[in-house]
Write a protein that holds these residues in place. Structure first.
Motif, PDB file in Angstrom:
ATOM      1  N   THR A 164       2.161   2.155   8.209  1.00  0.00           N
ATOM      2  CA  THR A 164       2.502   1.773   8.446  1.00  0.00           C
ATOM      3  C   THR A 164       1.905  -0.096   7.360  1.00  0.00           C
ATOM      4  O   THR A 164       0.056   0.943   6.474  1.00  0.00           O
ATOM      5  CB  THR A 164       1.945   0.972   9.930  1.00  0.00           C
ATOM      6  OG1 THR A 164       0.624   0.631  10.057  1.00  0.00           O
ATOM      7  CG2 THR A 164       2.757   1.550  10.418  1.00  0.00           C
ATOM      8  N   THR A 165       2.496  -1.391   6.675  1.00  0.00           N
ATOM      9  CA  THR A 165       1.699  -1.771   6.113  1.00  0.00           C
ATOM     10  C   THR A 165       0.457  -2.541   7.144  1.00  0.00           C
ATOM     11  O   THR A 165      -0.658  -2.869   6.567  1.00  0.00           O
ATOM     12  CB  THR A 165       2.330  -3.316   5.581  1.00  0.00           C
ATOM     13  OG1 THR A 165       3.057  -3.517   7.101  1.00  0.00           O
ATOM     14  CG2 THR A 165       3.617  -2.874   5.563  1.00  0.00           C
ATOM     15  N   THR A 166       0.544  -1.961   8.152  1.00  0.00           N
ATOM     16  CA  THR A 166      -1.176  -2.613   8.439  1.00  0.00           C
ATOM     17  C   THR A 166      -1.885  -1.702   8.339  1.00  0.00           C
ATOM     18  O   THR A 166      -3.348  -2.113   8.254  1.00  0.00           O
ATOM     19  CB  THR A 166      -0.805  -2.575  10.664  1.00  0.00           C
ATOM     20  OG1 THR A 166       0.214  -3.926  10.820  1.00  0.00           O
ATOM     21  CG2 THR A 166      -2.141  -3.001  10.894  1.00  0.00           C
ATOM     22  N   ALA A 167      -1.696  -0.257   8.463  1.00  0.00           N
ATOM     23  CA  ALA A 167      -2.438   0.555   8.134  1.00  0.00           C
ATOM     24  C   ALA A 167      -3.444   0.345   6.687  1.00  0.00           C
ATOM     25  O   ALA A 167      -4.717   0.082   5.949  1.00  0.00           O
ATOM     26  CB  ALA A 167      -2.139   1.669   8.260  1.00  0.00           C
ATOM     27  N   GLU A 168      -2.698   0.033   5.671  1.00  0.00           N
ATOM     28  CA  GLU A 168      -2.679  -0.180   4.225  1.00  0.00           C
ATOM     29  C   GLU A 168      -3.754  -1.472   4.030  1.00  0.00           C
ATOM     30  O   GLU A 168      -4.473  -1.657   3.741  1.00  0.00           O
ATOM     31  CB  GLU A 168      -1.679  -0.695   3.527  1.00  0.00           C
ATOM     32  CG  GLU A 168      -0.498   0.172   3.421  1.00  0.00           C
ATOM     33  CD  GLU A 168       0.498   0.860   2.850  1.00  0.00           C
ATOM     34  OE1 GLU A 168       0.602  -0.954   2.210  1.00  0.00           O
ATOM     35  OE2 GLU A 168       1.444   1.598   2.514  1.00  0.00           O
ATOM     36  N   SER A 169      -3.526  -2.479   5.006  1.00  0.00           N
ATOM     37  CA  SER A 169      -4.590  -4.391   4.745  1.00  0.00           C
ATOM     38  C   SER A 169      -5.472  -4.120   5.684  1.00  0.00           C
ATOM     39  O   SER A 169      -6.644  -4.158   4.916  1.00  0.00           O
ATOM     40  CB  SER A 169      -3.565  -5.113   6.078  1.00  0.00           C
ATOM     41  OG  SER A 169      -4.415  -5.902   6.220  1.00  0.00           O
ATOM     42  N   THR A 170      -5.965  -2.570   6.352  1.00  0.00           N
ATOM     43  CA  THR A 170      -6.613  -2.438   7.243  1.00  0.00           C
ATOM     44  C   THR A 170      -7.243  -1.247   6.156  1.00  0.00           C
ATOM     45  O   THR A 170      -8.975  -1.633   5.756  1.00  0.00           O
ATOM     46  CB  THR A 170      -6.712  -1.652   8.517  1.00  0.00           C
ATOM     47  OG1 THR A 170      -6.234  -1.977   9.227  1.00  0.00           O
ATOM     48  CG2 THR A 170      -8.250  -1.109   9.082  1.00  0.00           C
ATOM     49  N   ALA A 171      -6.805  -0.728   4.994  1.00  0.00           N
ATOM     50  CA  ALA A 171      -7.929  -0.111   4.268  1.00  0.00           C
ATOM     51  C   ALA A 171      -8.314  -1.116   3.326  1.00  0.00           C
ATOM     52  O   ALA A 171      -9.190  -0.805   3.147  1.00  0.00           O
ATOM     53  CB  ALA A 171      -6.907   1.068   3.742  1.00  0.00           C
TER      54      ALA A 171
END
Length: 199
Positions: free
Chosen positions: A49-56
């Motif tokens: 998800t875009t949230t996962a990418e932001s967290t990364a």
């Protein structure tokens, strides 16, 4: 050698991160938290998800701030999609999923140690449970499958993990027996699409 490993996302990433620690035994690693001062930081990313990418991205920046002199390695699904962006965030090495079996070699060579067949797996099905990886756990994890052929319009996994690959059943049984002999009473089979397993 103080190492910090941050694993984001699925159980497959968790298995791969744990296996990596086992393969770095030559470094005599002391596993520490990100803020405790590490010589090596490995971030195994997700991008479902875009949230996962932001967290990364946040984790990569955090790792560099907390460990300015560390060797920071980023791998996983986000590394497959955005290697240039990850390098700009401060990673010293970016190892995408398709090259994940190269992780031990990349790290050991950076610290002046040779990689060998024991520390460099032949493929992404890392059988490292017998190295004592799961000493703090009640159960052990066993990766038997990776990738997906379904091609659903809403899912990025075929792009980040590639087409389906299945671990040979003989290798699965061999590692399961080794884990049982080591005292594990529960084995968790992991994969991206376990229902398609045909090893």
């Amino acid at each position: 050698m103080r190492i910090a490993v941050r694993t984001l996302g699925c159980k497959v990433n968790q298995v791969e991160s744990d296996a990596l620690v086992g393969m770095l035994a030559a470094l005599e690693p002391e596993v520490v938290e990100l803020e405790q001062g590490a010589d090596l930081v490995v971030i195994n990313t997700c991008s479902v998800t875009t949230t996962a990418e932001s967290t990364a991205r946040k984790e990569i920046r955090r790792a560099r701030r907390a460990n300015p002199d560390a060797f920071v390695v980023v791998t996983g699904c986000y590394a497959e999609l955005a290697p240039e962006q990850i390098a700009e965030l401060g990673a010293d090495a970016v190892v995408p999923n398709r090259s994940k079996a190269e992780l031990p070699r990349v790290i050991l060579e950076r610290f002046g140690l040779p990689a060998d067949p024991v520390t460099t797996p032949p493929n992404e099905f890392w059988g490292a449970g017998e190295r004592g990886l799961y000493s703090d756990r009640v159960r052990a994890f066993l990766k038997i499958q990776d990738g997906c052929n379904a091609g659903c319009a809403y899912c990025i996994i075929p792009r980040t993990r590639g087409r389906e690959r299945h671990r040979d059943w003989r290798s699965v049984v061999e590692e399961a027996e080794a884990l049982a002999a080591a005292g594990y009473r529960e084995l968790v089979l992991t994969g991206v699409r376990l229902g398609s397993y045909a090893g």
